[in-house]
Design a protein around this motif. Structure first.
Motif, PDB file in Angstrom:
ATOM      1  N   CYS A 132       0.906  -1.135  -0.046  1.00 21.32           N
ATOM      2  CA  CYS A 132       0.087  -0.129   0.106  1.00 21.32           C
ATOM      3  C   CYS A 132       0.868   1.411  -0.100  1.00 21.32           C
ATOM      4  O   CYS A 132       1.693   1.634   0.741  1.00 21.32           O
ATOM      5  CB  CYS A 132      -0.651   0.084   1.167  1.00 21.32           C
ATOM      6  SG  CYS A 132      -1.910  -1.286   1.390  1.00 21.32           S
ATOM      7  N   SER A 139      -6.686  -5.666   4.490  1.00 21.72           N
ATOM      8  CA  SER A 139      -6.522  -4.603   3.513  1.00 21.72           C
ATOM      9  C   SER A 139      -7.635  -5.456   2.561  1.00 21.72           C
ATOM     10  O   SER A 139      -7.911  -4.552   1.135  1.00 21.72           O
ATOM     11  CB  SER A 139      -5.129  -4.611   2.855  1.00 21.72           C
ATOM     12  OG  SER A 139      -4.753  -6.057   2.540  1.00 21.72           O
ATOM     13  N   HIS A 162     -10.191   2.864   2.233  1.00 22.55           N
ATOM     14  CA  HIS A 162      -9.286   4.067   1.770  1.00 22.55           C
ATOM     15  C   HIS A 162      -9.512   4.605   0.450  1.00 22.55           C
ATOM     16  O   HIS A 162      -8.866   5.555   0.137  1.00 22.55           O
ATOM     17  CB  HIS A 162      -7.815   3.620   1.637  1.00 22.55           C
ATOM     18  CG  HIS A 162      -7.340   2.947   2.898  1.00 22.55           C
ATOM     19  ND1 HIS A 162      -7.637   3.412   4.394  1.00 22.55           N
ATOM     20  CD2 HIS A 162      -6.605   1.823   3.366  1.00 22.55           C
ATOM     21  CE1 HIS A 162      -6.950   3.069   5.240  1.00 22.55           C
ATOM     22  NE2 HIS A 162      -6.359   1.834   4.597  1.00 22.55           N
ATOM     23  N   GLU A 216     -11.810   1.621   7.412  1.00 23.10           N
ATOM     24  CA  GLU A 216     -10.791   2.289   7.835  1.00 23.10           C
ATOM     25  C   GLU A 216     -10.673   2.970   6.462  1.00 23.10           C
ATOM     26  O   GLU A 216     -10.648   2.593   5.503  1.00 23.10           O
ATOM     27  CB  GLU A 216      -9.530   1.739   8.339  1.00 23.10           C
ATOM     28  CG  GLU A 216      -9.680   0.930   9.535  1.00 23.10           C
ATOM     29  CD  GLU A 216      -8.937  -0.093   9.773  1.00 23.10           C
ATOM     30  OE1 GLU A 216      -8.770  -1.111   8.966  1.00 23.10           O
ATOM     31  OE2 GLU A 216      -8.067   0.313  10.563  1.00 23.10           O
ATOM     32  N   TYR A 217     -10.383   4.669   6.598  1.00 24.45           N
ATOM     33  CA  TYR A 217     -10.265   5.412   5.737  1.00 24.45           C
ATOM     34  C   TYR A 217      -9.069   6.394   5.878  1.00 24.45           C
ATOM     35  O   TYR A 217      -9.325   7.373   6.539  1.00 24.45           O
ATOM     36  CB  TYR A 217     -11.617   6.104   5.236  1.00 24.45           C
ATOM     37  CG  TYR A 217     -11.701   6.673   3.751  1.00 24.45           C
ATOM     38  CD1 TYR A 217     -12.058   6.033   2.654  1.00 24.45           C
ATOM     39  CD2 TYR A 217     -11.103   7.991   3.578  1.00 24.45           C
ATOM     40  CE1 TYR A 217     -12.504   6.325   1.500  1.00 24.45           C
ATOM     41  CE2 TYR A 217     -11.491   8.458   2.121  1.00 24.45           C
ATOM     42  CZ  TYR A 217     -11.826   7.720   1.091  1.00 24.45           C
ATOM     43  OH  TYR A 217     -11.926   8.237  -0.165  1.00 24.45           O
ATOM     44  N   VAL A 218      -8.090   6.248   5.418  1.00 20.63           N
ATOM     45  CA  VAL A 218      -6.965   6.972   5.460  1.00 20.63           C
ATOM     46  C   VAL A 218      -6.851   8.483   4.796  1.00 20.63           C
ATOM     47  O   VAL A 218      -7.458   8.350   3.379  1.00 20.63           O
ATOM     48  CB  VAL A 218      -5.608   6.429   5.178  1.00 20.63           C
ATOM     49  CG1 VAL A 218      -5.500   6.197   3.840  1.00 20.63           C
ATOM     50  CG2 VAL A 218      -4.406   7.256   5.650  1.00 20.63           C
ATOM     51  N   ASN A 234      -8.071  11.390  -1.800  1.00 16.35           N
ATOM     52  CA  ASN A 234      -9.297  10.807  -1.496  1.00 16.35           C
ATOM     53  C   ASN A 234     -10.188  11.371  -0.731  1.00 16.35           C
ATOM     54  O   ASN A 234     -11.062  10.778  -0.094  1.00 16.35           O
ATOM     55  CB  ASN A 234      -8.836   9.255  -0.979  1.00 16.35           C
ATOM     56  CG  ASN A 234      -8.236   9.382   0.269  1.00 16.35           C
ATOM     57  OD1 ASN A 234      -7.829  10.364   0.833  1.00 16.35           O
ATOM     58  ND2 ASN A 234      -8.044   8.142   0.992  1.00 16.35           N
ATOM     59  N   SER A 274      -9.654  -2.167   5.669  1.00 14.75           N
ATOM     60  CA  SER A 274      -8.796  -0.803   5.251  1.00 14.75           C
ATOM     61  C   SER A 274      -9.487  -0.526   3.877  1.00 14.75           C
ATOM     62  O   SER A 274      -8.990  -1.032   2.780  1.00 14.75           O
ATOM     63  CB  SER A 274      -7.641  -1.122   5.015  1.00 14.75           C
ATOM     64  OG  SER A 274      -6.918  -1.329   6.294  1.00 14.75           O
ATOM     65  N   ARG A 311      -8.424   2.901  -5.699  1.00 15.08           N
ATOM     66  CA  ARG A 311      -8.134   1.794  -4.781  1.00 15.08           C
ATOM     67  C   ARG A 311      -6.807   0.938  -5.430  1.00 15.08           C
ATOM     68  O   ARG A 311      -6.099   0.629  -4.752  1.00 15.08           O
ATOM     69  CB  ARG A 311      -9.083   1.067  -4.275  1.00 15.08           C
ATOM     70  CG  ARG A 311      -8.769   0.078  -3.017  1.00 15.08           C
ATOM     71  CD  ARG A 311     -10.144  -0.245  -2.181  1.00 15.08           C
ATOM     72  NE  ARG A 311      -9.759  -0.708  -1.008  1.00 15.08           N
ATOM     73  CZ  ARG A 311      -9.535  -2.092  -0.863  1.00 15.08           C
ATOM     74  NH1 ARG A 311      -9.487  -2.842  -1.828  1.00 15.08           N
ATOM     75  NH2 ARG A 311      -9.062  -2.399   0.382  1.00 15.08           N
ATOM     76  N   PHE A 369      -3.660  10.825   7.713  1.00 13.29           N
ATOM     77  CA  PHE A 369      -2.658  10.335   7.129  1.00 13.29           C
ATOM     78  C   PHE A 369      -1.379  10.598   8.131  1.00 13.29           C
ATOM     79  O   PHE A 369      -1.217  11.888   8.286  1.00 13.29           O
ATOM     80  CB  PHE A 369      -2.021  10.736   5.695  1.00 13.29           C
ATOM     81  CG  PHE A 369      -0.891  10.264   5.557  1.00 13.29           C
ATOM     82  CD1 PHE A 369      -0.592   9.016   5.244  1.00 13.29           C
ATOM     83  CD2 PHE A 369       0.173  11.313   5.013  1.00 13.29           C
ATOM     84  CE1 PHE A 369       0.492   8.650   4.769  1.00 13.29           C
ATOM     85  CE2 PHE A 369       1.317  10.938   4.667  1.00 13.29           C
ATOM     86  CZ  PHE A 369       1.720   9.532   4.564  1.00 13.29           C
ATOM     87  N   CYS A 393       1.871   3.405   3.186  1.00  8.94           N
ATOM     88  CA  CYS A 393       2.127   2.703   4.537  1.00  8.94           C
ATOM     89  C   CYS A 393       3.519   2.410   4.731  1.00  8.94           C
ATOM     90  O   CYS A 393       4.202   1.861   3.710  1.00  8.94           O
ATOM     91  CB  CYS A 393       1.306   1.537   4.517  1.00  8.94           C
ATOM     92  SG  CYS A 393       1.569   0.495   5.989  1.00  8.94           S
TER      93      CYS A 393
END
Ligand code: SAH
Ligand code: SF4
Length: 372
Positions: free
Chosen positions: A119, A208, A230, A271-273, A279, A228, A237, A304, A122
């Motif tokens: 990812c 993920s 995101h 989960e959404y960074v 995004n 995850s 994605r 983030f 990360c």
């Protein structure tokens, strides 16, 4: 020598049977090792001396080695844990984080040395992958944290009813479902009443989106699930979470629906960074609502957490608020994750440990300064 921390209770019973001993010994051993944190056979007073001596010749109970323990200004703690035999001379390590809050204490556990899933936002993903953790190394993180927090509280053998660690999240380094067997065995030990006795609702696994393994997990060991996500469309994605090319959003959403049939909670946490300009627009928020419409869920927006050369920036607080409000107005529960422990690099996505990359990915990457 076999390390007994690698076994769940049925496996330990089997091992005792192979030694010509009564399988019920497994329950006693689980209590000593995990519930009381006693690792010296000599101190296991309800086991006959002859058996204690026999055990000492055949087995060991060995926690991984703590290389460093750090405490953040906000009380968050981080352990750097060695994952290699000193004899081999290699120097991999992983990280475990404890986050104290008013009403709970959450331990964030790692499942792999590095991660192979790449990812892009990360730091663990950037480091490449070395190997899976053993069951002893996964459950050992709980053992290490418990031992240290108990010592801190002044109680050597604090009863688990006075838990300092009330919740566990499989959200540290690595993709837990890519180390399926060891992670499931370790989680079974966490749930075992003779060991840690954690409730399924207080044990959360974050993935993920490995759809095949999610289907298996719901049968083998259903625990609370975080996914995850995101990104609200496949084009984006595919870039942020590359495993999306194998399991696109539509398949992932269907897998979440199937998982909820067996899950201990009646929602999935997405989960959404929040990545500035990537995004986090109003349009993205509306797309997201459409994508999740068949899945009962909550959202966890994660600002983030930067790391060197990431190429991303944290969304502006005003954008995060707007994004959150759109989801909330549609009736969803939304939390914006507080950044904890960032002064000791313990926040989400900052866990790095030390990974000797075996995928050769890190050596193939062109350093940012060369591009610039
Ligand atoms: N591999 C699993 C669990 C570990 S990561 C997974 O991906 O779900 C735990 C969470 O932190 C994931 O949601 C992950 O996407 C998020 N994360 C990773 N890097 C981050 C960063 N730099 N800032 C904020 N969150 C990050
Ligand atoms: Fe691996 Fe999770 Fe990081 Fe992706 S976000 S690289 S799956 S640890």
């Amino acid at each position: 020598m076999v390390n007994l921390l690698n076994f769940n209770q049925p496996q330990l019973a089997q091992w005792f049977a192979e030694q010509g001993e009564k399988p019920f010994r497994a329950k006693q051993l689980m209590r000593w090792m995990h519930h009381f944190g006693v690792h010296d056979f000599e101190k296991m007073t309800d086991i006959a001396k002859v058996l204690r001596e026999k055990l000492a010749t055949k087995a060991e109970i060995t926690l991984p080695t703590v290389q460093l323990e750090q405490v953040s200004n906000d009380g968050t703690r981080k352990w750097l844990i060695g994952t290699d035999d000193v004899k081999t001379g290699s120097a991999n390590s992983i990280e475990t984080v404890f986050i104290p809050e008013d009403d709970r204490g959450t331990l964030c556990i790692s499942s792999q040395v590095g991660c192979a899933l790449e990812c892009t936002f990360c730091s663990t993903g950037r480091q490449g992958f070395n190997r899976n953790l053993s069951v002893a190394e996964i459950i050992g993180q709980l053992g290490i944290a418990n031992k240290s927090l108990r010592a801190e509280s002044g109680y050597d053998m604090l009863p688990l009813s006075d838990r300092i660690i009330s919740n566990v999240v499989m959200m540290g380094m690595g993709e837990p479902l890519a180390n399926y067997d060891n992670v499931v065995t370790a989680m079974q030990i966490m749930l075992d009443d003779s060991a840690y006795g954690l409730s399924r609702r207080r044990l959360t696994l974050s993935t993920s989106g490995m759809v095949n393994a999610m289907d298996k997990l719901k049968e083998d060991c259903p625990v609370a699930l975080a996914v995850s996500l995101h990104a609200p469309n496949d084009a984006l994605r595919d870039v942020l979470v590359p495993i999306n090319k194998k399991y696109p959003i539509k398949e992932l959403m269907a897998a979440c629906e199937r998982y909820l049939v067996k899950a201990p909670r009646d929602f999935v946490t997405f989960e959404y960074v929040m990545l500035d300009g990537v995004n986090d627009t109003v349009e993205h928020a509306h797309q997201l609502l459409d994508v999740v419409k068949n899945v009962p869920c909550k959202f966890n927006l994660i600002p983030f957490n930067p790391f060197p050369d990431s190429g991303y920036e944290t969304s502006k607080p005003s954008h995060i608020r707007v994004f959150r409000d759109i989801l909330m107005q549609a009736g969803y529960v939304v939390t914006v994750r507080k950044t904890r422990g960032d002064d000791i690099d313990a926040a989400c996505g900052q866990l790095a440990g030390k990974v000797l990359d075996k995928t050769k990915r890190t050596s193939k990457r062109i350093p940012i300064e060369v591009i610039a």
